[in-house]
Motif scaffolding. Structure first.
Motif, PDB file in Angstrom:
ATOM      1  N   ALA A   1       0.808  -1.174   0.099  1.00 54.52           N
ATOM      2  CA  ALA A   1       0.063  -0.132  -0.491  1.00 54.52           C
ATOM      3  C   ALA A   1       0.662   0.994  -0.061  1.00 54.52           C
ATOM      4  O   ALA A   1       0.910   1.842  -0.924  1.00 54.52           O
ATOM      5  N   ILE A   2       1.290   1.091   0.936  1.00 55.64           N
ATOM      6  CA  ILE A   2       3.387   2.612   0.473  1.00 55.64           C
ATOM      7  C   ILE A   2       3.253   3.226  -0.416  1.00 55.64           C
ATOM      8  O   ILE A   2       3.834   3.809  -1.130  1.00 55.64           O
ATOM      9  N   VAL A   3       3.695   1.218  -1.205  1.00 60.85           N
ATOM     10  CA  VAL A   3       4.794   1.580  -2.232  1.00 60.85           C
ATOM     11  C   VAL A   3       3.685   2.174  -3.616  1.00 60.85           C
ATOM     12  O   VAL A   3       3.646   2.804  -4.082  1.00 60.85           O
ATOM     13  N   VAL A   4       2.084   1.376  -3.246  1.00 58.81           N
ATOM     14  CA  VAL A   4       1.471   1.993  -4.511  1.00 58.81           C
ATOM     15  C   VAL A   4       0.941   3.864  -4.302  1.00 58.81           C
ATOM     16  O   VAL A   4       0.871   4.778  -4.685  1.00 58.81           O
ATOM     17  N   GLY A   5       0.510   4.357  -3.203  1.00 52.15           N
ATOM     18  CA  GLY A   5       0.520   5.535  -2.374  1.00 52.15           C
ATOM     19  C   GLY A   5       2.573   6.688  -3.086  1.00 52.15           C
ATOM     20  O   GLY A   5       2.019   7.654  -3.477  1.00 52.15           O
ATOM     21  N   THR A   6       3.098   6.291  -3.109  1.00 55.60           N
ATOM     22  CA  THR A   6       4.559   6.833  -3.998  1.00 55.60           C
ATOM     23  C   THR A   6       4.479   6.168  -4.963  1.00 55.60           C
ATOM     24  O   THR A   6       4.979   7.922  -4.882  1.00 55.60           O
ATOM     25  N   ILE A   7       4.016   5.548  -5.226  1.00 58.91           N
ATOM     26  CA  ILE A   7       4.003   5.692  -6.905  1.00 58.91           C
ATOM     27  C   ILE A   7       3.016   6.815  -7.495  1.00 58.91           C
ATOM     28  O   ILE A   7       3.360   7.902  -8.158  1.00 58.91           O
ATOM     29  N   GLU A   8       2.172   7.262  -6.560  1.00 62.53           N
ATOM     30  CA  GLU A   8       0.970   7.794  -7.357  1.00 62.53           C
ATOM     31  C   GLU A   8       1.106   9.262  -6.308  1.00 62.53           C
ATOM     32  O   GLU A   8       0.419  10.320  -7.082  1.00 62.53           O
ATOM     33  N   SER A   9       1.865   9.320  -5.452  1.00 63.65           N
ATOM     34  CA  SER A   9       2.819  10.610  -5.046  1.00 63.65           C
ATOM     35  C   SER A   9       3.614  11.665  -6.206  1.00 63.65           C
ATOM     36  O   SER A   9       3.990  12.498  -6.170  1.00 63.65           O
ATOM     37  N   PHE A  10       4.535  10.407  -6.810  1.00 64.97           N
ATOM     38  CA  PHE A  10       6.310  10.758  -7.722  1.00 64.97           C
ATOM     39  C   PHE A  10       5.518  10.607  -9.563  1.00 64.97           C
ATOM     40  O   PHE A  10       6.758  11.577  -9.410  1.00 64.97           O
ATOM     41  N   MET A  11       4.643   9.961  -9.273  1.00 62.73           N
ATOM     42  CA  MET A  11       4.594   9.914 -11.054  1.00 62.73           C
ATOM     43  C   MET A  11       3.066  10.534 -11.293  1.00 62.73           C
ATOM     44  O   MET A  11       2.187  10.988 -11.412  1.00 62.73           O
TER      45      MET A  11
END
Length: 304
Positions: free
Chosen positions: A260-270
């Motif tokens: 979930a953190i990886v998904v949130g990080t991807i959506e924050s920076f891409m």
């Protein structure tokens, strides 16, 4: 213990989207909603009645229930470490894929049933992306079936052991592919932006614009379950040794939180890709899975 996998996936789905939203809030410098806010929104929708257009048929009314049921059925095939899922048989990963495809088919035709040109565009894009991501999943699972000599989720994961540099590389690539498949299947960044309000650039969101109340709650619940389902597949890479359940459950929950953190990080920076670049990006996954296939052949000594 067969039902443990289903219960854990349902439990993980309750907070998965909340962790994604909370991660995005932290990276953007906002307080943001609580972890259980998406669950509260779904509960509010379940208490409302659905509104149906006079131009739609019974297909539009039954599609959300079939979509939700297809996701639940697919979850029944997911094992938990050395314990099989509720349903397990040879070739079950093929049935798993086409069970999800059945639900996707009904959502697509229900969007077409509304008669909206915007929903038609979203349905066309959803069908294309699902078509392009399918080869990546089958090559991935077929490679592991070749490596282990088994064709069911339970036997593949229980027989899968990493012991060389090539096998660790294969496992890393496989986890990466499953993360991207989850993002594509759930119409998230960088393929689609679930928060956009422009119908011309929507994909999944424009397909469910006409759904309301209980039906919309079912669709959102199914999305949360699908995320947790793919997280469970990734977690099974780390549950293959003979761990006891009191070791396996923390590993499972930790994998879901990290996912979930990886998904949130991807959506924050891409940023979201341009629409004409999405097919190229999705088809790139097939190339990565071919590398996994070549790695399996290398381990088995089929190539030198």
């Amino acid at each position: 213990m067969n039902v443990l996998s289903l219960l854990l996936i349902v439990f993980a789905s309750l907070f998965f989207s909340g962790i994604v939203i909370r991660t995005k809030s932290i990276f953007s410098g906002r307080k943001g909603p609580g972890i259980f806010q998406p669950l509260k929104d779904i509960w509010r929708l379940f208490r409302k009645g659905a509104v149906y257009s006079t131009t739609s048929s019974f297909i539009f009314q039954i599609a959300p229930s079939i979509y939700f049921a297809s996701v639940l059925m697919a979850i029944c095939f997911i094992p938990f470490g050395n314990e099989p899922g509720i349903l397990s048989f040879n070739g079950d990963f093929i049935f798993f894929a086409y069970t999800l495809a059945l639900g996707k088919f009904f959502i697509i035709i229900s969007a077409l049933d509304t008669g909206s040109s915007f929903s038609g565009m979203g349905a066309s894009r959803e069908a294309l992306y699902s078509l392009l991501v399918e080869p990546a999943f089958f090559i991935l699972m077929g490679s592991f079936a070749l490596l282990t000599g088994h064709t069911s989720f339970y036997e593949i994961f229980s027989s899968l052991h990493f012991g060389s540099q090539v096998s660790y590389a294969i496992g890393t690539l496989a986890a990466f592919v499953l993360v991207l498949i989850a993002l594509i299947e759930n119409s998230r960044m960088p393929i689609d932006d679930p928060k956009t309000h422009l119908e011309l650039t929507m994909i999944h969101e424009v397909m469910i614009l006409d759904n309301s109340g209980f039906d919309l709650g079912l669709l959102l619940s199914a999305t949360h379950l699908k995320f947790a389902m793919y997280g469970a597949l990734i977690a099974n890479f780390f549950l293959t040794p003979n761990y006891e359940w009191y070791y396996s459950i923390p590993i499972f929950i930790g994998s879901q939180i990290l996912f979930a953190i990886v998904v949130g990080t991807i959506e924050s920076f891409m940023a979201r890709f341009r629409m004409n670049h999405n097919p190229q990006y999705i088809f790139m996954l097939t190339s990565i899975t071919l590398l996994i296939y070549l790695g399996v052949l290398l381990i088995l000594g089929k190539i030198v």
